[in-house]
Motif scaffolding. Structure first.
Motif, PDB file in Angstrom:
ATOM      1  N   LEU A  35       0.836  -1.202   0.000  1.00 26.02           N
ATOM      2  CA  LEU A  35       0.000   0.000   0.000  1.00 26.02           C
ATOM      3  C   LEU A  35       0.874   1.256   0.000  1.00 26.02           C
ATOM      4  CD1 LEU A  35      -2.787  -0.983   2.567  1.00 26.02           C
ATOM      5  CD2 LEU A  35      -3.009  -0.793   0.111  1.00 26.02           C
ATOM      6  N   ARG A  39       1.174   4.324  -2.864  1.00 25.64           N
ATOM      7  CA  ARG A  39       1.068   5.726  -2.515  1.00 25.64           C
ATOM      8  C   ARG A  39       2.272   6.512  -3.055  1.00 25.64           C
ATOM      9  NH1 ARG A  39      -0.569   6.539   3.710  1.00 25.64           N
ATOM     10  NH2 ARG A  39      -2.159   8.132   3.424  1.00 25.64           N
ATOM     11  N   GLN A 134      -8.372   9.876  -3.571  1.00 29.40           N
ATOM     12  CA  GLN A 134      -9.231   8.711  -3.336  1.00 29.40           C
ATOM     13  C   GLN A 134      -8.406   7.511  -2.865  1.00 29.40           C
ATOM     14  OE1 GLN A 134     -11.381   8.133  -6.982  1.00 29.40           O
ATOM     15  NE2 GLN A 134     -12.599   9.980  -6.685  1.00 29.40           N
ATOM     16  N   GLU A 135      -7.225   7.380  -3.482  1.00 32.78           N
ATOM     17  CA  GLU A 135      -6.357   6.268  -3.119  1.00 32.78           C
ATOM     18  C   GLU A 135      -5.895   6.385  -1.667  1.00 32.78           C
ATOM     19  OE1 GLU A 135      -4.096   4.645  -6.743  1.00 32.78           O
ATOM     20  OE2 GLU A 135      -2.636   5.574  -5.425  1.00 32.78           O
ATOM     21  N   GLN A 138      -8.512   5.153   0.557  1.00 36.02           N
ATOM     22  CA  GLN A 138      -8.546   3.688   0.485  1.00 36.02           C
ATOM     23  C   GLN A 138      -7.371   3.084   1.271  1.00 36.02           C
ATOM     24  OE1 GLN A 138      -8.031   2.173  -3.463  1.00 36.02           O
ATOM     25  NE2 GLN A 138      -8.166   0.065  -2.728  1.00 36.02           N
ATOM     26  N   GLU A 141      -7.959   3.317   4.947  1.00 36.28           N
ATOM     27  CA  GLU A 141      -8.954   2.334   5.399  1.00 36.28           C
ATOM     28  C   GLU A 141      -8.339   0.943   5.475  1.00 36.28           C
ATOM     29  OE1 GLU A 141     -13.039   4.405   3.650  1.00 36.28           O
ATOM     30  OE2 GLU A 141     -12.211   2.627   2.670  1.00 36.28           O
ATOM     31  N   GLU A 142      -7.598   0.602   4.403  1.00 41.20           N
ATOM     32  CA  GLU A 142      -6.993  -0.738   4.368  1.00 41.20           C
ATOM     33  C   GLU A 142      -5.937  -0.902   5.459  1.00 41.20           C
ATOM     34  OE1 GLU A 142      -5.737  -2.399   0.550  1.00 41.20           O
ATOM     35  OE2 GLU A 142      -7.370  -1.277  -0.394  1.00 41.20           O
TER      36      GLU A 142
END
Ligand SMILES: [Zn+2]
Length: 238
Positions: A35, A39, A134-135, A138, A141-142
């Motif tokens: 992740l 980013r 938006q990423e 996400q 959250e992840e």
């Protein structure tokens, strides 16, 4: 013996669950890293597009500067034209003005192309920024979810370790030693289910007489092929 065999089966089940949980915990940092890389890649793309816009803007400003300077030169030449005495000089100056005008119309076209390019790059940049926004949501959250899963999995391990300790307390120490040795030799699997007269550890059929004996749970019976302890689960009562 039935009880001991059941305990052994439960012990193996709980130990495998603990191992599985540990594997899961090891995999979480990898997921977090993935992740983070996502980013960083997005951020890099943003920076590249921003730099490209800046470069294009600089190029446009240079061109506009050149355009302006040429205009001034043309203006001066046109003024000079009024004071010219000879035809030769007049023609030369006229040619200079013409050349400057041509260069400037070329520059104007280039500026139009640059402006179009700047507009496109700005639009692409805006899309990248929005996607990045938006990423990020996400990713956050992840990341939170993964952190929650780590906590939950750690709790699973602690709970299963307690269950394991309880089982071990009830187990015959001799049988436990035998189980541990077997587990080490047989890839972590010491007890295997018997199904349809076959060992589920090595998938070799066992003799019918032995199959009957296993179902009685009266003694420890091992697979003649892989040496694992055979366990028959009575599905009628489970
Ligand atoms: Zn076997």
């Amino acid at each position: 013996m039935k009880n001991q065999l059941q305990l052994l089966w439960r012990l193996q089940t709980v130990e495998r669950q603990i191992e599985e949980s540990r594997r899961e915990i090891y995999s979480y940092p990898v997921a977090l890293e993935r992740l983070q890389h996502m980013r960083e890649a997005r951020h890099e793309k943003e920076e590249e597009e921003k730099k490209k816009i800046e470069e294009l803007e600089r190029e446009r400003m240079n061109k506009e500067g050149e355009l302006e300077m040429e205009r001034e030169r043309i203006k001066r030449s046109q003024l000079k034209l009024l004071e010219i005495k000879t035809n030769k000089e007049y023609q030369a100056l006229l040619q200079e003005i013409e050349g400057g005008t041509e260069r400037n119309s070329q520059r104007e076209e280039e500026i139009i192309v640059l402006l179009e390019n700047i507009d496109q790059t700005k639009a692409a940049y805006a899309t990248t920024v929005e996607q990045g926004r938006q990423e990020n949501i996400q990713v956050e959250e992840e990341t939170a979810e993964i952190k929650n899963r780590i906590v939950a999995t750690e709790q699973d391990i602690i709970r299963n370790q307690h269950i394991r300790e309880e089982i071990v307390r009830e187990l015959d120490p001799e049988l436990l030693r035998r189980y541990d040795t077997l587990k080490e030799k047989r890839n972590g699997i010491a007890v295997v289910l018997v199904k349809n007269e076959g060992c589920q550890g090595c998938y070799v059929n066992i003799p019918p007489q032995m199959y009957n004996e296993v179902q009685k749970h009266k003694e420890i019976i091992v697979c003649p092929n892989c040496n694992r302890i055979l366990y028959w689960e009575d599905t009628r009562t489970v």
